[in-house]
Design an enzyme around this catalytic site. Structure first.
Site, PDB file in Angstrom:
ATOM      1  N   LYS A   1     116.431 -25.225  62.855  1.00 47.21           N
ATOM      2  CA  LYS A   1     116.899 -26.611  63.028  1.00 47.21           C
ATOM      3  C   LYS A   1     116.240 -27.330  64.160  1.00 47.21           C
ATOM      4  O   LYS A   1     116.339 -27.038  65.142  1.00 47.21           O
ATOM      5  CB  LYS A   1     118.337 -26.699  63.092  1.00 47.21           C
ATOM      6  CG  LYS A   1     119.027 -28.162  62.451  1.00 47.21           C
ATOM      7  CD  LYS A   1     119.997 -28.500  63.514  1.00 47.21           C
ATOM      8  CE  LYS A   1     119.771 -28.925  64.869  1.00 47.21           C
ATOM      9  NZ  LYS A   1     118.751 -29.968  65.104  1.00 47.21           N
TER      10      LYS A   1
ATOM     11  N   GLU B   1     118.793 -33.567  85.972  1.00 46.74           N
ATOM     12  CA  GLU B   1     117.531 -33.526  85.236  1.00 46.74           C
ATOM     13  C   GLU B   1     117.217 -34.984  84.899  1.00 46.74           C
ATOM     14  O   GLU B   1     117.888 -35.729  84.061  1.00 46.74           O
ATOM     15  CB  GLU B   1     117.709 -32.724  84.041  1.00 46.74           C
ATOM     16  CG  GLU B   1     116.452 -32.178  83.719  1.00 46.74           C
ATOM     17  CD  GLU B   1     116.563 -31.191  82.305  1.00 46.74           C
ATOM     18  OE1 GLU B   1     117.634 -31.317  81.751  1.00 46.74           O
ATOM     19  OE2 GLU B   1     115.839 -30.532  82.196  1.00 46.74           O
TER      20      GLU B   1
ATOM     21  N   GLU C   1     116.959 -21.146  76.378  1.00 50.11           N
ATOM     22  CA  GLU C   1     115.988 -21.931  77.240  1.00 50.11           C
ATOM     23  C   GLU C   1     116.672 -23.123  77.646  1.00 50.11           C
ATOM     24  O   GLU C   1     116.621 -24.063  76.702  1.00 50.11           O
ATOM     25  CB  GLU C   1     114.750 -22.093  76.497  1.00 50.11           C
ATOM     26  CG  GLU C   1     113.975 -20.598  76.072  1.00 50.11           C
ATOM     27  CD  GLU C   1     113.493 -19.914  77.418  1.00 50.11           C
ATOM     28  OE1 GLU C   1     113.465 -20.552  78.346  1.00 50.11           O
ATOM     29  OE2 GLU C   1     113.225 -18.420  77.204  1.00 50.11           O
TER      30      GLU C   1
ATOM     31  N   CYS D   1     111.341 -29.599  80.479  1.00 48.46           N
ATOM     32  CA  CYS D   1     111.998 -28.883  81.365  1.00 48.46           C
ATOM     33  C   CYS D   1     111.455 -28.343  82.363  1.00 48.46           C
ATOM     34  O   CYS D   1     112.063 -28.035  83.795  1.00 48.46           O
ATOM     35  CB  CYS D   1     112.859 -27.475  80.523  1.00 48.46           C
ATOM     36  SG  CYS D   1     111.542 -26.515  79.946  1.00 48.46           S
TER      37      CYS D   1
HETATM   38  P1  NAP Z   1     119.709 -31.056  73.279  1.00 50.87           P
HETATM   39  O1  NAP Z   1     120.494 -32.326  73.149  1.00 50.87           O
HETATM   40  O2  NAP Z   1     120.574 -29.986  73.950  1.00 50.87           O
HETATM   41  O3  NAP Z   1     119.287 -30.569  71.799  1.00 50.87           O
HETATM   42  C1  NAP Z   1     118.659 -29.572  71.736  1.00 50.87           C
HETATM   43  C2  NAP Z   1     118.752 -29.116  70.271  1.00 50.87           C
HETATM   44  O4  NAP Z   1     120.211 -28.750  69.776  1.00 50.87           O
HETATM   45  C3  NAP Z   1     118.671 -30.292  69.132  1.00 50.87           C
HETATM   46  O5  NAP Z   1     117.985 -29.508  67.981  1.00 50.87           O
HETATM   47  C4  NAP Z   1     120.196 -30.750  69.074  1.00 50.87           C
HETATM   48  O6  NAP Z   1     119.941 -31.310  67.679  1.00 50.87           O
HETATM   49  C5  NAP Z   1     120.760 -29.395  68.956  1.00 50.87           C
HETATM   50  N1  NAP Z   1     121.915 -29.579  69.108  1.00 50.87           N
HETATM   51  C6  NAP Z   1     122.829 -30.490  69.809  1.00 50.87           C
HETATM   52  N2  NAP Z   1     123.833 -30.306  69.759  1.00 50.87           N
HETATM   53  C7  NAP Z   1     124.253 -29.128  69.059  1.00 50.87           C
HETATM   54  C8  NAP Z   1     125.402 -28.396  68.630  1.00 50.87           C
HETATM   55  N3  NAP Z   1     126.771 -28.846  69.110  1.00 50.87           N
HETATM   56  N4  NAP Z   1     125.224 -27.431  67.849  1.00 50.87           N
HETATM   57  C9  NAP Z   1     123.973 -27.219  67.396  1.00 50.87           C
HETATM   58  N5  NAP Z   1     123.034 -27.564  67.774  1.00 50.87           N
HETATM   59  C10 NAP Z   1     123.216 -28.703  68.718  1.00 50.87           C
HETATM   60  O7  NAP Z   1     118.397 -31.181  74.231  1.00 50.87           O
HETATM   61  P2  NAP Z   1     117.331 -31.987  73.635  1.00 50.87           P
HETATM   62  O8  NAP Z   1     117.653 -33.484  74.370  1.00 50.87           O
HETATM   63  O9  NAP Z   1     116.967 -32.217  72.653  1.00 50.87           O
HETATM   64  O10 NAP Z   1     116.125 -31.587  74.579  1.00 50.87           O
HETATM   65  C11 NAP Z   1     116.075 -31.846  76.243  1.00 50.87           C
HETATM   66  C12 NAP Z   1     116.578 -30.679  76.808  1.00 50.87           C
HETATM   67  O11 NAP Z   1     116.100 -29.288  76.648  1.00 50.87           O
HETATM   68  C13 NAP Z   1     116.670 -30.905  78.485  1.00 50.87           C
HETATM   69  O12 NAP Z   1     117.635 -30.451  79.057  1.00 50.87           O
HETATM   70  C14 NAP Z   1     115.230 -29.516  78.522  1.00 50.87           C
HETATM   71  O13 NAP Z   1     115.219 -29.269  79.988  1.00 50.87           O
HETATM   72  C15 NAP Z   1     115.542 -28.862  77.713  1.00 50.87           C
HETATM   73  N6  NAP Z   1     114.395 -27.858  77.338  1.00 50.87           N
HETATM   74  C16 NAP Z   1     114.238 -26.610  77.812  1.00 50.87           C
HETATM   75  C17 NAP Z   1     113.126 -25.756  77.555  1.00 50.87           C
HETATM   76  C18 NAP Z   1     113.042 -24.299  78.159  1.00 50.87           C
HETATM   77  O14 NAP Z   1     112.456 -23.644  77.686  1.00 50.87           O
HETATM   78  N7  NAP Z   1     113.936 -23.968  79.221  1.00 50.87           N
HETATM   79  C19 NAP Z   1     112.099 -26.389  76.954  1.00 50.87           C
HETATM   80  C20 NAP Z   1     112.161 -27.747  76.289  1.00 50.87           C
HETATM   81  C21 NAP Z   1     113.298 -28.570  76.651  1.00 50.87           C
HETATM   82  P3  NAP Z   1     120.076 -32.958  67.535  1.00 50.87           P
HETATM   83  O15 NAP Z   1     119.255 -33.546  68.567  1.00 50.87           O
HETATM   84  O16 NAP Z   1     119.554 -33.322  66.080  1.00 50.87           O
HETATM   85  O17 NAP Z   1     121.560 -33.364  67.532  1.00 50.87           O
END
Ligand code: NAP
Length: 488
Positions: A185, A392, A261, A295
């Site tokens: 997803k 962040e 991650e 990130c």
């Molecule tokens: P996010 O809001 O946590 O969402 C990540 C993914 O999870 C999206 O596909 C989102 O879907 C889904 N999601 C959200 N709530 C969910 C739930 N309750 N149940 C299941 N899935 C759920 O993060 P983002 O804003 O997309 O990405 C930015 C974050 O990712 C930052 O904090 C960044 O640091 C982190 N990141 C970490 C790494 C690493 O390798 N450590 C790499 C890249 C990014 P929807 O958006 O469709 O709701």
């Protein structure tokens, strides 16, 4: 704003449906969700908006072929990934345009991400045939000990919007290589790259049911039943620490194996003996790659007091010279942030820092009337309690603080709940080793502003998560270890 012919072709060529059991199909009720171009706020297209029943069908499909897929020869699994790598590289330009349209990053950065993403497919095409075990004679000589690695089973893979292709291949590649089936997803803001990747895997000959892809506007409610399903064996998530915590709690119900991650708060340390030219170049990369929406982005700059003023002036000049605009426009080096909430958050963090005494050397505010643009910003005299140092930022803001001793720099770098990556610049080898060992992070960049590499284990400690992606270690996330005691 009208799309160019090339842009329109890139969007039109991607399937917009769910991919379940090897079949492209509409979501239940033919529901769709809109995909927006963050540089214009206009809708690019609509994609299927999966229901809970659709998600369950995807898991059914993954479970149905798990046994058969695990028995597929490793070489065959590897060859599929190899063919997918080749098609992705051939289609670089079209895929890069697609990525820039849905996510915003400048086209040269999208091209670089396609190359980076494809490399995970190639890396794991090679690792598929290197899954091995051990054989040993028990200490008393009476029996033999055999350890073997087997696919963990059906996986749920959830990816973020910021690296929409690479975060996909970094999970899908090792899962396929290991012999796992999956439900993927992507984030609702950037589903198109994952749909394009799915089509590439289909062209490469991946059997139906191995990789099922659902796009959805209600990730929480659609994914929860899959995480709770006893047939699911693994959850791999890349995203925010906040959502990661919720998913860990859900996964604990079935003691599901997880890889997380999560977010970061990377320190970028410049020692007094650093090569300042290299440090400024490294800072620009660590801060401005992906518009600061990584990130691994440098979130806090700690600069020795003797070089801080010069470093800040030079970084401000370079960041002030960058060109903000639509990512597909020639010469643009800073694209839009993903949405208005991201712009508001960045503006709030800058406002808080200024209220506490910070000075703005360049930037400091949103740019333009349409699109989610924020000017590259450098802040100095940032108070220790400013929120921008703890949270962040996920945007093009560089807050600079100063330090006096090496011990102080390490202590302040470690003073965060995150532990993904840290960067530092020095010419002293002894100091470099001390600092590498002293930092509480999963990764360290020494005299360079980027660490990501498909051949290396990417991941964090503390609240940045656990598990590793990439490198030899990445495939182990999708393998279970079994030990057999053999009485001869
Ligand atoms: P996010 O809001 O946590 O969402 C990540 C993914 O999870 C999206 O596909 C989102 O879907 C889904 N999601 C959200 N709530 C969910 C739930 N309750 N149940 C299941 N899935 C759920 O993060 P983002 O804003 O997309 O990405 C930015 C974050 O990712 C930052 O904090 C960044 O640091 C982190 N990141 C970490 C790494 C690493 O390798 N450590 C790499 C890249 C990014 P929807 O958006 O469709 O709701």
């Amino acid at each position: 704003m009208a799309l160019s012919e090339q842009e329109r072709d890139a969007v039109e060529s991607v399937p917009k449906q769910l991919y379940i059991a090897g079949v492209w199909r509409d979501a239940g009720g033919a529901r769709t969700l809109a995909v927006e171009d963050p540089s214009t706020e206009e809708t690019l297209c609509e994609v299927a908006d999966a229901t809970i029943e659709d998600a369950m069908s995807a898991l059914d499909a993954a479970c149905a072929v798990q046994t058969q897929w695990a028995l597929t020869p490793p070489r065959d699994r590897g060859e599929i990934l190899r063919r997918a790598f080749e098609e992705m590289i051939e289609r670089t330009e079209e895929l890069a345009i697609l990525m820039t349209l849905e996510m915003g990053k400048p086209l040269p950065e999208s091209r670089a991400e396609i190359a980076y993403a494809a490399e995970y497919l190639r890396w794991y095409s090679e690792e598929a045939v290197r899954i091995s075990g051990e054989y040993a004679v028990a200490a008393n000589g009476a029996s033999r000990m055999l350890t073997l690695k087997q696919p963990v089973g059906p996986c749920i893979l959830i990816t973020p919007w910021n690296f929409p292709m690479a975060m996909g291949t970094r999970k899908v590649g090792p899962a396929i290589a290991a012999g796992c089936t999956m439900v993927v997803k992507p984030a609702k803001q950037t589903p198109l790259c994952m749909l394009a990747l799915t089509e590439i895997l289909e062209h490469a000959g991946l059997p139906g049911g191995v990789c099922n892809v659902i796009t959805s506007s209600s990730s929480g409610s659609v994914m929860a039943p899959l995480i709770a399903d006893p047939r699911t064996r693994k959850l791999s998530f890349t995203g925010s620490t906040e959502v990661g915590r919720k998913l860990i709690a859900q996964a604990s119900e079935k003691v599901l194996r997880v890889s997380m991650e999560l977010g970061g708060n990377a320190p970028f340390i410049v020692f007094d003996d650093a090569d300042l030219d290299a440090a400024v170049d490294g800072a620009l990369l660590a801060k401005m790659r992906n518009i600061g929406e990584a990130c691994t982005s440098a979130n806090r700059f700690l600069v020795h007091e003797s070089v801080a003023s010069e470093f800040a002036q030079r970084l401000a000049q370079r960041m002030g010279e960058m060109t903000v605009g639509r990512g597909t426009t020639e010469g643009v080096t800073v694209g839009p942030l993903i949405d208005q909430a991201a712009v508001d958050k960045v503006a709030e963090l800058v406002g808080d820092a200024v209220d506490r005494g910070a000075k703005i050397l360049t930037g400091g505010a949103p740019v333009g009337d349409n699109g989610h643009f924020f000017a590259p910003t450098v802040l100095v005299d940032v108070a220790p309690d400013a929120r921008v140092l703890a949270e962040e930022i996920f945007g093009p803001v560089a807050p600079i603080t100063t330090f006096t001793t090496e011990e102080e720099a390490i202590a302040r770098a470690n003073d965060t709940e995150y532990g993904l990556v840290a960067y530092f610049f020095t010419r002293d080898l002894n100091r470099a080793m001390r600092v590498i060992e002293g930092l509480h992070t999963g990764m360290v960049g020494v005299n360079q502003g980027m660490v990501s590499n498909p051949g290396a284990p990417f991941g964090g400690v503390k609240q940045s998560g656990y598990g590793r992606e990439g490198g030899r270690e990445g495939i182990d996330e999708y393998l279970s270890l079994k030990y057999a005691a053999i009485n001869l």
